[in-house]
Scaffold this motif. Structure first.
Motif, PDB file in Angstrom:
ATOM      1  N   LEU A  47       0.832  -1.196   0.000  1.00  0.00           N
ATOM      2  CA  LEU A  47       0.000   0.000   0.000  1.00  0.00           C
ATOM      3  C   LEU A  47       0.866   1.245   0.000  1.00  0.00           C
ATOM      4  O   LEU A  47       1.852   1.330   0.742  1.00  0.00           O
ATOM      5  CB  LEU A  47      -0.893  -0.002   1.241  1.00  0.00           C
ATOM      6  CG  LEU A  47      -1.691   1.266   1.505  1.00  0.00           C
ATOM      7  CD1 LEU A  47      -2.809   1.404   0.506  1.00  0.00           C
ATOM      8  CD2 LEU A  47      -2.240   1.259   2.931  1.00  0.00           C
ATOM      9  N   VAL A  48       0.490   2.212  -0.816  1.00  0.00           N
ATOM     10  CA  VAL A  48       1.156   3.513  -0.826  1.00  0.00           C
ATOM     11  C   VAL A  48       0.255   4.556  -0.149  1.00  0.00           C
ATOM     12  O   VAL A  48       0.684   5.233   0.781  1.00  0.00           O
ATOM     13  CB  VAL A  48       1.491   3.961  -2.247  1.00  0.00           C
ATOM     14  CG1 VAL A  48       2.083   5.368  -2.242  1.00  0.00           C
ATOM     15  CG2 VAL A  48       2.446   2.978  -2.919  1.00  0.00           C
ATOM     16  N   THR A  57      -7.484  10.551   4.133  1.00  0.00           N
ATOM     17  CA  THR A  57      -6.341   9.901   3.507  1.00  0.00           C
ATOM     18  C   THR A  57      -5.544   9.057   4.495  1.00  0.00           C
ATOM     19  O   THR A  57      -5.592   9.272   5.710  1.00  0.00           O
ATOM     20  CB  THR A  57      -5.402  10.936   2.876  1.00  0.00           C
ATOM     21  OG1 THR A  57      -4.961  11.846   3.896  1.00  0.00           O
ATOM     22  CG2 THR A  57      -6.100  11.723   1.781  1.00  0.00           C
ATOM     23  N   ASN A  58      -4.797   8.118   3.923  1.00  0.00           N
ATOM     24  CA  ASN A  58      -3.917   7.238   4.697  1.00  0.00           C
ATOM     25  C   ASN A  58      -2.673   6.985   3.855  1.00  0.00           C
ATOM     26  O   ASN A  58      -2.793   6.765   2.648  1.00  0.00           O
ATOM     27  CB  ASN A  58      -4.625   5.924   5.022  1.00  0.00           C
ATOM     28  CG  ASN A  58      -3.739   4.984   5.808  1.00  0.00           C
ATOM     29  OD1 ASN A  58      -3.252   5.335   6.867  1.00  0.00           O
ATOM     30  ND2 ASN A  58      -3.512   3.791   5.277  1.00  0.00           N
ATOM     31  N   TYR A  59      -1.501   7.039   4.496  1.00  0.00           N
ATOM     32  CA  TYR A  59      -0.243   6.876   3.769  1.00  0.00           C
ATOM     33  C   TYR A  59       0.649   5.838   4.433  1.00  0.00           C
ATOM     34  O   TYR A  59       0.661   5.702   5.650  1.00  0.00           O
ATOM     35  CB  TYR A  59       0.527   8.196   3.724  1.00  0.00           C
ATOM     36  CG  TYR A  59      -0.152   9.290   2.954  1.00  0.00           C
ATOM     37  CD1 TYR A  59      -0.972  10.216   3.601  1.00  0.00           C
ATOM     38  CD2 TYR A  59       0.022   9.417   1.572  1.00  0.00           C
ATOM     39  CE1 TYR A  59      -1.607  11.237   2.891  1.00  0.00           C
ATOM     40  CE2 TYR A  59      -0.593  10.428   0.866  1.00  0.00           C
ATOM     41  CZ  TYR A  59      -1.408  11.330   1.528  1.00  0.00           C
ATOM     42  OH  TYR A  59      -2.027  12.332   0.827  1.00  0.00           O
ATOM     43  N   ALA A  60       1.433   5.162   3.615  1.00  0.00           N
ATOM     44  CA  ALA A  60       2.503   4.334   4.148  1.00  0.00           C
ATOM     45  C   ALA A  60       3.532   5.249   4.797  1.00  0.00           C
ATOM     46  O   ALA A  60       3.767   6.370   4.325  1.00  0.00           O
ATOM     47  CB  ALA A  60       3.153   3.528   3.033  1.00  0.00           C
ATOM     48  N   SER A  62       6.612   5.192   4.686  1.00  0.00           N
ATOM     49  CA  SER A  62       7.748   5.481   3.816  1.00  0.00           C
ATOM     50  C   SER A  62       7.506   6.656   2.862  1.00  0.00           C
ATOM     51  O   SER A  62       8.459   7.192   2.299  1.00  0.00           O
ATOM     52  CB  SER A  62       8.111   4.240   2.999  1.00  0.00           C
ATOM     53  OG  SER A  62       7.008   3.820   2.214  1.00  0.00           O
ATOM     54  N   VAL A  63       6.244   7.050   2.683  1.00  0.00           N
ATOM     55  CA  VAL A  63       5.948   8.134   1.728  1.00  0.00           C
ATOM     56  C   VAL A  63       5.323   9.361   2.397  1.00  0.00           C
ATOM     57  O   VAL A  63       5.110  10.376   1.722  1.00  0.00           O
ATOM     58  CB  VAL A  63       5.029   7.654   0.594  1.00  0.00           C
ATOM     59  CG1 VAL A  63       5.613   6.416  -0.077  1.00  0.00           C
ATOM     60  CG2 VAL A  63       3.615   7.396   1.063  1.00  0.00           C
ATOM     61  N   LYS A  64       5.064   9.275   3.687  1.00  0.00           N
ATOM     62  CA  LYS A  64       4.450  10.408   4.387  1.00  0.00           C
ATOM     63  C   LYS A  64       5.300  11.654   4.258  1.00  0.00           C
ATOM     64  O   LYS A  64       6.522  11.606   4.420  1.00  0.00           O
ATOM     65  CB  LYS A  64       4.253  10.074   5.870  1.00  0.00           C
ATOM     66  CG  LYS A  64       3.064   9.184   6.145  1.00  0.00           C
ATOM     67  CD  LYS A  64       2.928   8.920   7.638  1.00  0.00           C
ATOM     68  CE  LYS A  64       1.734   7.992   7.913  1.00  0.00           C
ATOM     69  NZ  LYS A  64       1.620   7.652   9.352  1.00  0.00           N
TER      70      LYS A  64
END
Length: 120
Positions: A47-48, A57-60, A62-64
């Motif tokens: 998931l990204v 929204t929701n983020y991994a 590693s990409v926040k």
């Protein structure tokens, strides 16, 4: 039938930016959650980011702070703005869209995938 068409991938240098798009079309009654996943060579799909119809929204981890997901409900499109790209972001990126069709059935649909390569 439902179609998802992705665009926007490519080759970019570290620190650069790309914007991915995924447009849904066809026999669509409504769209719920939309999201982006990625799969690097030799790794599982992960998931990204996801976004609800209301915009939550929701983020991994590693990409926040670097990636931003958004959507255009009027045009059934989800976007992923990717900034400060790193070589570790190299992967095939897939959109996933939860669609209820005119038949009343709901399920997740996958895009065809778009390659993102971050390299100098």
């Amino acid at each position: 039938q439902v179609q998802l068409v992705e665009s926007g991938g490519g080759l970019v240098q570290p620190g650069g930016s790309l914007r991915l798009s995924c447009a849904a079309s066809g026999s669509i009654f409504s769209i719920n959650a939309m999201g982006w996943y990625r799969q690097a060579p030799g790794k599982e799909r992960e998931l990204v980011a996801t976004i609800t119809r209301g915009g939550s929204t929701n983020y991994a981890d590693s990409v926040k702070g670097r990636f931003t997901i958004s959507r255009d409900n009027a045009n059934n499109t989800v976007y992923l703005q990717m900034n400060s790209l790193k070589p570790d972001d190299t992967a095939v990126y897939y959109c996933n869209v939860d669609i209820r069709t005119m038949t009343g059935r709901s399920r997740g649909y996958w895009g065809q995938g778009t390659q993102v390569t971050v390299s100098s």
